[in-house]
Design a protein around this motif. Structure first.
Motif, short mmCIF file in Angstrom:
data_model
loop_
_atom_site.label_atom_id
_atom_site.label_comp_id
_atom_site.label_asym_id
_atom_site.label_seq_id
_atom_site.Cartn_x
_atom_site.Cartn_y
_atom_site.Cartn_z
N ILE A 115 0.86 -1.06 -0.40
CA ILE A 115 0.02 -0.29 0.14
C ILE A 115 1.08 0.85 0.23
O ILE A 115 1.34 1.39 0.87
N CYS A 116 0.98 2.41 -0.83
CA CYS A 116 1.63 3.31 -1.12
C CYS A 116 1.09 4.27 -0.77
O CYS A 116 -0.24 4.61 -0.86
N GLY A 117 1.80 5.04 -0.15
CA GLY A 117 0.84 6.40 -0.23
C GLY A 117 0.34 7.54 -1.38
O GLY A 117 -0.58 7.76 -1.10
N SER A 118 0.61 6.87 -2.58
CA SER A 118 0.33 7.50 -3.98
C SER A 118 -0.70 6.60 -3.91
O SER A 118 -2.13 7.42 -4.50
N ASP A 119 -1.29 5.30 -3.29
CA ASP A 119 -2.84 4.26 -3.84
C ASP A 119 -3.60 5.79 -2.48
O ASP A 119 -4.71 5.94 -3.30
N MET B 195 8.86 -2.27 -5.02
CA MET B 195 8.99 -2.03 -6.90
C MET B 195 8.22 -0.25 -6.55
O MET B 195 8.49 0.05 -8.31
N CYS B 196 7.25 -0.37 -6.22
CA CYS B 196 7.15 1.28 -6.20
C CYS B 196 8.41 2.07 -4.57
O CYS B 196 9.27 2.73 -5.20
N GLY B 197 7.30 1.79 -4.23
CA GLY B 197 8.40 2.79 -2.80
C GLY B 197 9.52 2.48 -2.73
O GLY B 197 10.68 3.80 -2.28
N GLY C 229 -3.32 0.25 -6.21
CA GLY C 229 -1.95 -1.10 -5.72
C GLY C 229 -1.29 -0.39 -6.87
O GLY C 229 -1.43 -1.28 -7.85
N HIS C 230 0.21 -0.64 -6.80
CA HIS C 230 1.18 -1.09 -7.74
C HIS C 230 2.47 -1.63 -7.04
O HIS C 230 3.32 -0.68 -7.67
N GLU C 231 2.19 -2.16 -6.42
CA GLU C 231 3.23 -2.38 -5.29
C GLU C 231 3.16 -3.97 -5.45
O GLU C 231 2.75 -4.90 -4.49
N ILE C 232 3.04 -4.28 -6.45
CA ILE C 232 2.37 -6.48 -7.16
C ILE C 232 3.63 -7.09 -6.96
O ILE C 232 4.56 -6.78 -7.44
ZN LIG Z 1 3.75 4.22 -5.56
#
Ligand SMILES: [Zn+2]
Ligand SMILES: NC(=O)c1ccc[n+]([C@@H]2O[C@H](COP(=O)([O-])OP(=O)(O)OC[C@H]3O[C@@H](n4cnc5c(N)ncnc54)[C@H](OP(=O)(O)O)[C@@H]3O)[C@@H](O)[C@H]2O)c1
Ligand SMILES: [Zn+2]
Length: 372
Positions: free
Chosen positions: A49-53, A171-173, A73-76
């Motif tokens: 769960i990213c802050g951007s979500d 994957m993102c953070g 969700g973009h840390e999959i």
């Molecule tokens: Zn992110």
């Protein structure tokens, strides 16, 4: 169902409106893009769960209006269960991840140079975007879900030696802070590194910068994370509280690089710049909901020869390098795992600032593990 769709039913936690961020997402079926021969399909095991979500669900950046429902969700990370004919680097059964970007033109100079995140035609976000290369016009859906389908180019193999649950938020953070730390020479040309905001991104930044050999200063808005920041590898912690100028007294011109991962709306940039040595860089990765930067007095740039810049996520190569660095240096992300069915509770808690430091949603039925 069209002929190139599988029997798989794509379902995920959809934000229907701005209340989703308070724990109001609804489990919903949706139609993924048409499967293309350069696509893969993942059985999602983990999604960070990213802050951007949260900014997206709440429409805090003003970019989500008219774009609901959103499955964010973009840390999959998940198991590859379908591989298009043109895919070379993945096979069924592999464990792979995808970050905040799921497509780009792949033809422009930036894409060709391995900087797809700066594609001249713009990137397709893993959620909230529209595909244009294949399945043009289809909406992109993220990872608070059971399956993910999209271009294999943007998926990377999770290496042995990195727990896939911890790889997910990288994957993102993780990649978002790893990339500028590397670009600006953390531990080499930038010996003294400050990290503003010890959240999901900030905790990775402290871990990585320390492992790169930098002396790390954590800069946090309260005393709550003092001990954690030291455990993560910070040599010192500066608490800004209500009076940043007073907090920075004695620390002027002591840092070579500052990464700002906080999303506080009222960040004192002039004060941050006072911490930089000449030639120093302040790199912004956090994006406040109000969106614009406060005024910076020109003298604070001119008289110190300091630079302000920004950095967007990371390239595919950047994600691979980040994962390799984490594996080689035995980096342990501080993650708390929630069953996918408790996504609303996790989002609510993250929104209330309780995460220490990344929440990861787990699909046990796809092999995700709730315990390390
Ligand atoms: Zn992110
Ligand atoms: N540039 C990119 O490509 C990129 C990629 C991913 C995420 N982001 C952005 O980076 C930011 C951080 O993401 P994240 O996942 O690390 O979020 P997060 O875990 O919520 O961390 C945000 C941190 O900001 C600090 N903060 C200070 N004042 C705050 C306030 N009033 N409200 C909320 N936080 C405050 C807190 O750290 P302290 O308690 O230590 O002050 C908090 O832990 C978000 O804006 C996100 O959208 C950008
Ligand atoms: Zn491009």
């Amino acid at each position: 169902m069209s002929s190139n769709q599988t029997e798989r039913k794509f379902e995920g936690w959809a934000a229907m409106d701005e209340n989703a961020v308070k724990g109001g997402m609804k489990w919903t079926e949706y139609e993924p893009k048409e499967f293309a021969e350069d696509d893969v399909e993942l059985e999602i095991q983990y999604c960070g769960i990213c802050g951007s979500d949260l900014h997206t669900m709440s429409n805090g950046w003003g970019t989500t209006k008219g774009m609901y429902p959103q499955v964010v969700g973009h840390e999959i990370v998940g198991k590859v269960v379908r591989v298009g004919k043109d895919v070379k680097h993945l096979k069924e059964g592999d464990v792979a991840g995808v970050g905040a970007q799921c497509d780009s033109c792949l033809e422009c100079v930036n894409c060709k140079n391995g900087e797809e995140n700066y594609c001249s035609k713009g990137l397709t976000g893993t959620y909230g975007g529209k595909f244009s290369r294949t399945s043009a016009g289809s909406k992109s859906y993220g990872g608070y879900a059971n399956y993910w389908r999209g271009p294999a180019h943007f998926t990377v193999l999770i290496p042995e030696g990195v727990d896939p649950a911890e790889a997910a938020p990288m994957m993102c953070g993780g990649t978002t802070v790893f990339t500028p730390l590397k670009q600006y020479g953390a531990g080499t040309t930038a010996k003294d590194v400050g990290i503003v905001g010890i959240g999901g991104l900030g905790h990775f930044a402290v871990l990585f910068a320390a492992a790169m050999g930098a002396n790390v200063t954590a800069i946090s808005h309260s005393h709550k994370k003092d001990e954690d920041a030291k455990k993560l590898g910070a040599k010192q912690v500066i608490v800004t509280g209500d009076d940043t100028k007073a907090a920075f007294k004695g620390h002027e011109r002591s840092l070579d690089l500052i990464i700002v991962s906080s999303n506080a709306p009222d960040m004192p940039f002039d004060a941050y710049l006072s911490l930089l040595r000449p030639h120093g860089h302040l790199v912004i990765v956090g994006v406040a909901e109000e969106g614009s930067l406060p005024n910076v007095h020109p003298f604070n740039l001119i008289m110190s020869n300091v630079h302000i810049s920004g950095s967007a996520i990371g390239s595919v190569k950047g994600m691979e390098e980040c994962l390799k660095f984490a594996g080689d240096n035995n980096i342990k992300a501080w993650v708390k795992r929630y069953p996918m069915k408790e996504a609303n509770e996790a989002v609510k808690s993250m929104n209330e600032g309780e995460a220490r430091y990344r929440y990861v949603l787990v699909n046990e039925e796809h092999g995700g593990k709730l315990n390390a």
